[in-house]
Design a protein around this motif. Structure first.
Motif, PDB file in Angstrom:
ATOM      1  N   ILE A 109       0.899  -1.157  -0.040  1.00  0.00           N
ATOM      2  CA  ILE A 109       0.009  -0.001  -0.003  1.00  0.00           C
ATOM      3  C   ILE A 109       0.855   1.158   0.059  1.00  0.00           C
ATOM      4  O   ILE A 109       0.650   2.420  -0.799  1.00  0.00           O
ATOM      5  N   ILE A 110       2.054   1.086   0.586  1.00  0.00           N
ATOM      6  CA  ILE A 110       2.730   2.341   0.741  1.00  0.00           C
ATOM      7  C   ILE A 110       3.938   2.537  -0.417  1.00  0.00           C
ATOM      8  O   ILE A 110       4.482   3.400  -0.597  1.00  0.00           O
ATOM      9  N   GLU A 111       4.184   1.364  -1.038  1.00  0.00           N
ATOM     10  CA  GLU A 111       4.817   1.269  -2.160  1.00  0.00           C
ATOM     11  C   GLU A 111       4.315   2.171  -3.360  1.00  0.00           C
ATOM     12  O   GLU A 111       5.122   2.645  -3.873  1.00  0.00           O
ATOM     13  N   VAL A 112       3.105   2.154  -3.367  1.00  0.00           N
ATOM     14  CA  VAL A 112       2.724   3.062  -4.556  1.00  0.00           C
ATOM     15  C   VAL A 112       3.152   4.482  -4.546  1.00  0.00           C
ATOM     16  O   VAL A 112       3.908   5.112  -5.211  1.00  0.00           O
ATOM     17  N   PRO A 113       2.723   5.167  -3.291  1.00  0.00           N
ATOM     18  CA  PRO A 113       3.104   6.584  -3.346  1.00  0.00           C
ATOM     19  C   PRO A 113       4.630   6.656  -3.200  1.00  0.00           C
ATOM     20  O   PRO A 113       5.217   7.634  -3.422  1.00  0.00           O
ATOM     21  N   ARG A 114       5.394   5.703  -2.600  1.00  0.00           N
ATOM     22  CA  ARG A 114       6.936   5.624  -2.388  1.00  0.00           C
ATOM     23  C   ARG A 114       7.489   5.779  -3.956  1.00  0.00           C
ATOM     24  O   ARG A 114       8.018   6.773  -4.309  1.00  0.00           O
ATOM     25  N   ILE A 115       7.097   4.981  -4.928  1.00  0.00           N
ATOM     26  CA  ILE A 115       7.448   5.152  -6.316  1.00  0.00           C
ATOM     27  C   ILE A 115       7.028   6.254  -6.923  1.00  0.00           C
ATOM     28  O   ILE A 115       7.692   7.097  -7.522  1.00  0.00           O
ATOM     29  N   GLU A 116       5.586   6.724  -6.746  1.00  0.00           N
ATOM     30  CA  GLU A 116       5.249   8.196  -7.216  1.00  0.00           C
ATOM     31  C   GLU A 116       5.956   9.095  -6.819  1.00  0.00           C
ATOM     32  O   GLU A 116       6.078  10.113  -7.434  1.00  0.00           O
ATOM     33  N   SER A 117       6.503   9.001  -5.604  1.00  0.00           N
ATOM     34  CA  SER A 117       7.462  10.112  -5.011  1.00  0.00           C
ATOM     35  C   SER A 117       8.932   9.870  -5.701  1.00  0.00           C
ATOM     36  O   SER A 117       9.711  11.006  -5.317  1.00  0.00           O
ATOM     37  N   CYS A 118       9.027   9.113  -6.517  1.00  0.00           N
ATOM     38  CA  CYS A 118      10.427   8.809  -6.938  1.00  0.00           C
ATOM     39  C   CYS A 118      11.465   8.508  -6.048  1.00  0.00           C
ATOM     40  O   CYS A 118      12.489   9.165  -6.078  1.00  0.00           O
ATOM     41  N   LEU A 119      11.075   7.835  -4.832  1.00  0.00           N
ATOM     42  CA  LEU A 119      12.046   7.423  -3.964  1.00  0.00           C
ATOM     43  C   LEU A 119      12.494   5.990  -4.140  1.00  0.00           C
ATOM     44  O   LEU A 119      11.724   5.108  -3.932  1.00  0.00           O
ATOM     45  N   VAL A 120      13.623   5.911  -4.502  1.00  0.00           N
ATOM     46  CA  VAL A 120      14.215   4.549  -4.839  1.00  0.00           C
ATOM     47  C   VAL A 120      14.444   3.371  -3.443  1.00  0.00           C
ATOM     48  O   VAL A 120      14.692   4.106  -2.378  1.00  0.00           O
ATOM     49  N   ALA A 121      14.136   2.242  -3.729  1.00  0.00           N
ATOM     50  CA  ALA A 121      14.315   1.261  -2.700  1.00  0.00           C
ATOM     51  C   ALA A 121      15.828   0.784  -2.675  1.00  0.00           C
ATOM     52  O   ALA A 121      16.338   0.620  -3.984  1.00  0.00           O
ATOM     53  N   ILE A 122      16.461   0.698  -1.702  1.00  0.00           N
ATOM     54  CA  ILE A 122      17.807   0.077  -1.639  1.00  0.00           C
ATOM     55  C   ILE A 122      17.976  -1.088  -0.938  1.00  0.00           C
ATOM     56  O   ILE A 122      17.717  -1.059   0.375  1.00  0.00           O
ATOM     57  N   PRO A 123      18.524  -2.306  -1.517  1.00  0.00           N
ATOM     58  CA  PRO A 123      19.248  -2.311  -2.795  1.00  0.00           C
ATOM     59  C   PRO A 123      18.302  -3.039  -3.894  1.00  0.00           C
ATOM     60  O   PRO A 123      18.928  -3.115  -4.669  1.00  0.00           O
ATOM     61  N   GLU A 124      16.870  -3.065  -3.551  1.00  0.00           N
ATOM     62  CA  GLU A 124      15.959  -3.493  -4.553  1.00  0.00           C
ATOM     63  C   GLU A 124      16.074  -2.684  -5.971  1.00  0.00           C
ATOM     64  O   GLU A 124      16.084  -3.383  -7.054  1.00  0.00           O
TER      65      GLU A 124
ATOM     66  N   ARG B  30      25.139   8.829 -16.655  1.00  0.00           N
ATOM     67  CA  ARG B  30      24.474   8.441 -17.876  1.00  0.00           C
ATOM     68  C   ARG B  30      22.985   7.598 -17.777  1.00  0.00           C
ATOM     69  O   ARG B  30      22.298   7.138 -18.650  1.00  0.00           O
ATOM     70  N   ARG B  31      22.975   7.053 -16.508  1.00  0.00           N
ATOM     71  CA  ARG B  31      21.482   6.434 -16.108  1.00  0.00           C
ATOM     72  C   ARG B  31      20.746   7.066 -15.064  1.00  0.00           C
ATOM     73  O   ARG B  31      21.494   7.705 -14.273  1.00  0.00           O
ATOM     74  N   LYS B  32      19.667   7.038 -15.123  1.00  0.00           N
ATOM     75  CA  LYS B  32      18.524   7.494 -14.095  1.00  0.00           C
ATOM     76  C   LYS B  32      17.645   6.763 -13.804  1.00  0.00           C
ATOM     77  O   LYS B  32      16.968   6.034 -14.467  1.00  0.00           O
ATOM     78  N   ALA B  33      16.959   6.757 -12.380  1.00  0.00           N
ATOM     79  CA  ALA B  33      15.677   6.025 -12.062  1.00  0.00           C
ATOM     80  C   ALA B  33      14.450   6.982 -12.376  1.00  0.00           C
ATOM     81  O   ALA B  33      14.464   8.262 -12.332  1.00  0.00           O
ATOM     82  N   TYR B  34      13.640   6.191 -12.870  1.00  0.00           N
ATOM     83  CA  TYR B  34      12.273   6.742 -13.261  1.00  0.00           C
ATOM     84  C   TYR B  34      10.903   6.091 -12.982  1.00  0.00           C
ATOM     85  O   TYR B  34      11.044   4.983 -13.008  1.00  0.00           O
ATOM     86  N   PRO B  35      10.022   6.626 -12.148  1.00  0.00           N
ATOM     87  CA  PRO B  35       8.821   6.026 -12.042  1.00  0.00           C
ATOM     88  C   PRO B  35       8.241   5.756 -13.225  1.00  0.00           C
ATOM     89  O   PRO B  35       7.717   6.882 -14.055  1.00  0.00           O
ATOM     90  N   ILE B  36       7.713   4.687 -13.581  1.00  0.00           N
ATOM     91  CA  ILE B  36       7.040   4.499 -14.974  1.00  0.00           C
ATOM     92  C   ILE B  36       5.570   3.703 -14.416  1.00  0.00           C
ATOM     93  O   ILE B  36       5.370   3.090 -13.559  1.00  0.00           O
ATOM     94  N   ARG B  37       4.710   3.334 -15.668  1.00  0.00           N
ATOM     95  CA  ARG B  37       3.514   2.751 -15.511  1.00  0.00           C
ATOM     96  C   ARG B  37       3.294   1.817 -16.543  1.00  0.00           C
ATOM     97  O   ARG B  37       3.719   2.364 -17.730  1.00  0.00           O
ATOM     98  N   PHE B  38       2.592   0.763 -16.675  1.00  0.00           N
ATOM     99  CA  PHE B  38       2.399   0.005 -17.543  1.00  0.00           C
ATOM    100  C   PHE B  38       0.970  -0.779 -17.469  1.00  0.00           C
ATOM    101  O   PHE B  38       0.701  -0.953 -16.348  1.00  0.00           O
ATOM    102  N   THR B  39       0.234  -1.128 -18.475  1.00  0.00           N
ATOM    103  CA  THR B  39      -0.709  -2.203 -18.261  1.00  0.00           C
ATOM    104  C   THR B  39      -0.524  -3.624 -18.762  1.00  0.00           C
ATOM    105  O   THR B  39       0.112  -3.690 -19.834  1.00  0.00           O
TER     106      THR B  39
END
Length: 297
Positions: A170-185, A226-235
């Motif tokens: 439940i809290i993982e969704v707003p974490r990703i929306e906030s672009c807060l990366v999980a370490i080390p996952e 040269r690389r960056k984390a981005y929150p994304i979505r897909f169906t």
């Protein structure tokens, strides 16, 4: 999300003590522990010599000879082994205290209820509120105004009351929306901190030597990676096996690190090469071995 409450044993709660505790941890972590004051808390990183992200943890300094390390992403035995890697003749002891404690994460209406039951005030960012048996702090690696409380295991009934622990996703969704990366996952042993936007708050570029410092200084001088984390979505009807390559015209431009079921399909965290930055908005990136296209969140 108006409220959130989750309780579990802490994956990693480690006491570090000894005459050389401050000097040794100072040489291992990216934050300046000399400047960390009493009742303060900071999140720091343990890098390897290549500057890659091996672990992340909160650090509480009781005094120069006693510290607490709190980590969600690393098990205590793994964290201790990692921190101990460079111990030679230092007077430092690392003790796994995880089994004696309980970790509550709360947000919204629930956080005030838990704090009230334990007789704690709301902590300010970067500070802790403590009682004899518990410590509370704002969890900067989770969505804004999320609090974490460490307490003795026998205090769990008092702190939780009759409330039930919610699903962590439940809290993982707003974490990703906030672009807060999980370490080390999501940012881990193959990734630089800068790729997860971790350098601003969790690396002190003016402190003395620590593992990975030369690489961090070089990247800091260059100004980008040269690389960056981005929150994304897909169906999709199912989650692909993770981590999963991301392709543009059959060529790899990134990797999908996580995927969580949301209201309208899935959201996740992707690490994209600069070639993928420009085409993400155009919906041209596919998950490998599928026809699923990702979109910017």
């Amino acid at each position: 999300m108006s409220k959130f409450l989750h309780g579990c044993p802490p994956p990693s709660l480690v006491r570090v003590q000894g005459e050389d505790a401050l000097d040794y941890l100072q040489s291992q972590l990216t934050i300046d522990l000399v400047k960390l004051g009493q009742d303060k808390i900071r999140y720091g990183l343990r890098l390897d010599k290549r500057g890659k992200t091996m672990a992340g943890m909160y650090v509480i300094k009781e005094n120069a000879e006693s510290f607490w390390l709190i980590s969600r992403g690393s098990k205590a035995n793994d964290l201790i082994s990692l921190i101990e890697e460079n111990l030679v003749a230092d007077d430092v002891e690392l003790i796994d205290e995880s089994s004696a404690f309980f970790l509550i994460t709360a947000r919204g209406e629930e956080e005030q209820r838990v704090l009230d039951r334990l007789g704690l005030h709301k902590p300010k960012r970067g500070q802790i509120e403590r009682s004899v048996e518990s410590i509370a702090f704002i969890d900067s690696r989770l969505p804004p105004t999320t609090y974490s409380i460490i307490l003795r295991k026998d205090q769990k009934p008092q702190a939780m009351g009759d409330a039930k622990s919610m699903d962590w996703e439940i809290i993982e969704v707003p974490r990703i929306e906030s672009c807060l990366v999980a370490i080390p996952e999501e940012i881990g042993a193959n990734d630089l901190p800068q790729e997860g936007n971790l350098e601003h708050d969790y690396i002190d570029f003016t402190k003395g030597c620590y593992l990975g410092q030369e690489v961090m200084a070089r990247i800091h001088a260059m100004g980008n990676v040269r690389r960056k984390a981005y929150p994304i979505r897909f169906t999709s009807s199912m989650v692909p096996s993770l981590p999963c390559p991301l392709l543009k015209d059959g060529k790899k431009v990134g990797i999908l690190k996580s995927a969580i079921k949301g209201k309208d399909g899935y959201i996740g965290m992707a690490i994209l090469h600069e070639k993928g930055f420009a085409v993400l908005a155009d919906n041209q990136i596919e998950i490998a071995e599928t026809k699923i296209r990702i979109k910017a969140l």
